[in-house]
Design an enzyme around this catalytic site. Sequence first.
Site, PDB file in Angstrom:
ATOM      1  N   SER A 160       0.842  -1.202   0.000  1.00  0.00           N
ATOM      2  CA  SER A 160       0.000   0.000   0.000  1.00  0.00           C
ATOM      3  C   SER A 160       0.873   1.246   0.000  1.00  0.00           C
ATOM      4  O   SER A 160       1.838   1.332   0.763  1.00  0.00           O
ATOM      5  CB  SER A 160      -0.869   0.055   1.259  1.00  0.00           C
ATOM      6  OG  SER A 160      -1.735  -1.033   1.291  1.00  0.00           O
ATOM      7  N   GLU A 244      -0.652  -4.063  14.441  1.00  0.00           N
ATOM      8  CA  GLU A 244      -1.474  -3.756  13.284  1.00  0.00           C
ATOM      9  C   GLU A 244      -2.914  -4.205  13.537  1.00  0.00           C
ATOM     10  O   GLU A 244      -3.860  -3.472  13.301  1.00  0.00           O
ATOM     11  CB  GLU A 244      -0.882  -4.460  12.057  1.00  0.00           C
ATOM     12  CG  GLU A 244      -1.622  -4.146  10.766  1.00  0.00           C
ATOM     13  CD  GLU A 244      -0.921  -4.706   9.520  1.00  0.00           C
ATOM     14  OE1 GLU A 244      -0.060  -5.581   9.668  1.00  0.00           O
ATOM     15  OE2 GLU A 244      -1.275  -4.257   8.428  1.00  0.00           O
ATOM     16  N   ASN A 360      -9.373 -12.461   7.418  1.00  0.00           N
ATOM     17  CA  ASN A 360     -10.232 -12.812   8.555  1.00  0.00           C
ATOM     18  C   ASN A 360     -10.342 -14.325   8.759  1.00  0.00           C
ATOM     19  O   ASN A 360     -10.552 -14.783   9.883  1.00  0.00           O
ATOM     20  CB  ASN A 360     -11.612 -12.166   8.390  1.00  0.00           C
ATOM     21  CG  ASN A 360     -11.562 -10.684   8.737  1.00  0.00           C
ATOM     22  OD1 ASN A 360     -10.484 -10.134   8.959  1.00  0.00           O
ATOM     23  ND2 ASN A 360     -12.714 -10.037   8.804  1.00  0.00           N
TER      24      ASN A 360
HETATM   25  C1  LIG Z   1      -6.045  -3.229   0.403  1.00  0.00           C
HETATM   26  C2  LIG Z   1      -4.882  -4.126   0.724  1.00  0.00           C
HETATM   27  C3  LIG Z   1      -3.744  -3.556   1.225  1.00  0.00           C
HETATM   28  C4  LIG Z   1      -2.638  -4.350   1.492  1.00  0.00           C
HETATM   29  N1  LIG Z   1      -1.506  -3.732   1.909  1.00  0.00           N
HETATM   30  C5  LIG Z   1      -0.396  -4.467   2.113  1.00  0.00           C
HETATM   31  C6  LIG Z   1       0.819  -3.817   2.468  1.00  0.00           C
HETATM   32  O1  LIG Z   1       0.883  -2.576   2.603  1.00  0.00           O
HETATM   33  N2  LIG Z   1       1.914  -4.561   2.626  1.00  0.00           N
HETATM   34  C7  LIG Z   1       1.896  -5.919   2.485  1.00  0.00           C
HETATM   35  O2  LIG Z   1       2.945  -6.544   2.684  1.00  0.00           O
HETATM   36  N3  LIG Z   1       0.765  -6.589   2.151  1.00  0.00           N
HETATM   37  C8  LIG Z   1      -0.382  -5.884   1.953  1.00  0.00           C
HETATM   38  N4  LIG Z   1      -1.550  -6.508   1.574  1.00  0.00           N
HETATM   39  C9  LIG Z   1      -1.536  -7.965   1.347  1.00  0.00           C
HETATM   40  C10 LIG Z   1      -2.319  -8.755   2.382  1.00  0.00           C
HETATM   41  O3  LIG Z   1      -1.662  -8.773   3.608  1.00  0.00           O
HETATM   42  C11 LIG Z   1      -2.536 -10.170   1.790  1.00  0.00           C
HETATM   43  O4  LIG Z   1      -3.405 -10.007   0.684  1.00  0.00           O
HETATM   44  C12 LIG Z   1      -3.149 -11.120   2.803  1.00  0.00           C
HETATM   45  O5  LIG Z   1      -2.236 -11.431   3.812  1.00  0.00           O
HETATM   46  C13 LIG Z   1      -3.616 -12.426   2.132  1.00  0.00           C
HETATM   47  O6  LIG Z   1      -2.603 -13.009   1.389  1.00  0.00           O
HETATM   48  P1  LIG Z   1      -2.844 -13.443  -0.138  1.00  0.00           P
HETATM   49  O7  LIG Z   1      -3.424 -12.275  -0.869  1.00  0.00           O
HETATM   50  O8  LIG Z   1      -1.565 -14.039  -0.634  1.00  0.00           O
HETATM   51  O9  LIG Z   1      -3.990 -14.544  -0.084  1.00  0.00           O
HETATM   52  P2  LIG Z   1      -3.812 -16.098   0.201  1.00  0.00           P
HETATM   53  O10 LIG Z   1      -2.911 -16.301   1.363  1.00  0.00           O
HETATM   54  O11 LIG Z   1      -3.458 -16.766  -1.089  1.00  0.00           O
HETATM   55  O12 LIG Z   1      -5.276 -16.488   0.636  1.00  0.00           O
HETATM   56  C14 LIG Z   1      -6.346 -16.661  -0.302  1.00  0.00           C
HETATM   57  C15 LIG Z   1      -7.597 -17.072   0.488  1.00  0.00           C
HETATM   58  O13 LIG Z   1      -7.375 -18.340   1.134  1.00  0.00           O
HETATM   59  C16 LIG Z   1      -7.585 -18.205   2.547  1.00  0.00           C
HETATM   60  N5  LIG Z   1      -6.621 -19.024   3.275  1.00  0.00           N
HETATM   61  C17 LIG Z   1      -5.277 -19.114   3.017  1.00  0.00           C
HETATM   62  N6  LIG Z   1      -4.701 -19.939   3.917  1.00  0.00           N
HETATM   63  C18 LIG Z   1      -5.695 -20.361   4.767  1.00  0.00           C
HETATM   64  C19 LIG Z   1      -5.724 -21.203   5.927  1.00  0.00           C
HETATM   65  N7  LIG Z   1      -4.637 -21.794   6.391  1.00  0.00           N
HETATM   66  N8  LIG Z   1      -6.919 -21.377   6.537  1.00  0.00           N
HETATM   67  C20 LIG Z   1      -8.066 -20.778   6.101  1.00  0.00           C
HETATM   68  N9  LIG Z   1      -8.088 -19.979   4.999  1.00  0.00           N
HETATM   69  C21 LIG Z   1      -6.928 -19.761   4.350  1.00  0.00           C
HETATM   70  C22 LIG Z   1      -7.356 -16.741   2.860  1.00  0.00           C
HETATM   71  O14 LIG Z   1      -8.006 -16.364   4.041  1.00  0.00           O
HETATM   72  C23 LIG Z   1      -7.948 -16.079   1.615  1.00  0.00           C
HETATM   73  O15 LIG Z   1      -9.347 -15.971   1.723  1.00  0.00           O
HETATM   74  C24 LIG Z   1      -2.682  -5.765   1.286  1.00  0.00           C
HETATM   75  C25 LIG Z   1      -3.849  -6.345   0.789  1.00  0.00           C
HETATM   76  C26 LIG Z   1      -4.942  -5.540   0.496  1.00  0.00           C
HETATM   77  C27 LIG Z   1      -6.165  -6.195  -0.061  1.00  0.00           C
END
Ligand SMILES: Cc1cc2nc3c(=O)[nH]c(=O)nc-3n(C[C@H](O)[C@H](O)[C@H](O)COP(=O)(O)OP(=O)(O)OC[C@H]3O[C@@H](n4cnc5c(N)ncnc54)[C@H](O)[C@@H]3O)c2cc1C
Length: 379
Positions: A160, A244, A360
């Site tokens: 972000s 956070e 979440n």
């Molecule tokens: C608006 C926004 C701002 C952000 N800003 C930043 C930032 O400034 N810096 C930064 O580093 N990151 C940032 N992020 C990234 C954010 O932290 C990640 O998108 C988040 O941690 C999820 O990781 P992923 O997108 O790889 O999804 P994934 O980990 O691939 O997950 C995909 C789906 O599967 C579910 N899932 C995965 N593993 C499990 C499990 N073990 N049990 C149950 N469900 C599971 C997840 O809950 C999700 O619904 C941002 C994201 C958004 C949307």
Amino acid sequence: MDLTHSEADEEFRAEARAWLEAHVPRTPLPSLETAEGFAAHRAWEAELAADRWSVVSWPQRYGGRDAGLLRWLVFEEEYWAAGAPGRVGQNGVSLLAPTLFDHGTQEQRARVLPPMATGEVVWAQAWSEPEAGSDLASLTSRAVRTDGGWLLSGQKTWSSRAAFADRAFGLFRSDPGAPKPHQGLTYLMFDLRAPGVTVRPIGRLDGRPAFAELFLDDVFVPDEDVLGEPGQGWRIAMSTAGNERGLTLRSPGRFLASAHRLAGLWRERGCPDHARARVADALIDARAYQLFTYAAASRFLEGERLGPESSMNKVFWSELDLALHETALDLLGEEGELTDSLWSEGYVFALAGPIYAGTNEIQRDIVAERLLGLPKGRR
Ligand SMILES: Cc1cc2nc3c(=O)[nH]c(=O)nc-3n(C[C@H](O)[C@H](O)[C@H](O)COP(=O)(O)OP(=O)(O)OC[C@H]3O[C@@H](n4cnc5c(N)ncnc54)[C@H](O)[C@@H]3O)c2cc1C
């Protein structure tokens, strides 16, 4: 806990209120997701800092007021009630600064915190990678030892504000041979304009570009920019994550102000019955969140560290934010889509609340396992 504020706290509240009344811009600043809006928000940080309102709970030597956590909560109530702009410096102020207070050196605090407080240096969080989001410990970006520092390589994503920010903090694999994925990680701060860094904006649904992915190709970082001991990055990062999700990312003042604005909107629209219960729920939930946060803050001040309850907090505020915005847009109907940017822009941001700061689903797993003692799910 005793929830009555002291006379001194109320004086602090009145001083903050008067300052905000005199300084909050009459027309909202342009979105901080644009270059123009980013610059305007930076200038707002400088204005806050000039009168020591940008980081009220920090020590005075770094630009704060030594106001403490409870007064920070009071300030936040006034800040959002006054309709003041979103904080462009938030990644630094809410995430990196508490980590520096806990794990940084004196030299790092003296060097990094004052320009953070004034918005002169805006920080981005570089944790997530294409294959390391929820499972952050699987990250593969590397930090390789070199003379006087480290060379960073790899790719970070979803950062972000990185399109316009100055510096970033992130986790890097410094010991690829470590026996477990969360071992051998190092927490580093780096310059987004250093040689070897490519910042590529990611277009959002509304086309705005402050989000970015970062490509790092042998980016030099001096030893003085390692936070804590090399190899200890995971432990340090988890204290950032607790901040956070727990206390500092979303103060209750923000949701209380939105809930009151929503109630105002509902009245303006003639108090329609179909939204009565949702508006009441929003007010009750915002107040419950306020009380929960005051309770967490007082436990924190008594020396308790925040634990898995931070995850409960995160699920609660992100769902509340979404409910508030959905109800407002329902009340506004087409008008909300077409003309009211406060609620419609807020809605786009609220949609991401259940994803950023750890999804979440993951937070619910933490609550189930660590707070409720339920058996571990199958992964
Ligand atoms: C608006 C926004 C701002 C952000 N800003 C930043 C930032 O400034 N810096 C930064 O580093 N990151 C940032 N992020 C990234 C954010 O932290 C990640 O998108 C988040 O941690 C999820 O990781 P992923 O997108 O790889 O999804 P994934 O980990 O691939 O997950 C995909 C789906 O599967 C579910 N899932 C995965 N593993 C499990 C499990 N073990 N049990 C149950 N469900 C599971 C997840 O809950 C999700 O619904 C941002 C994201 C958004 C949307």
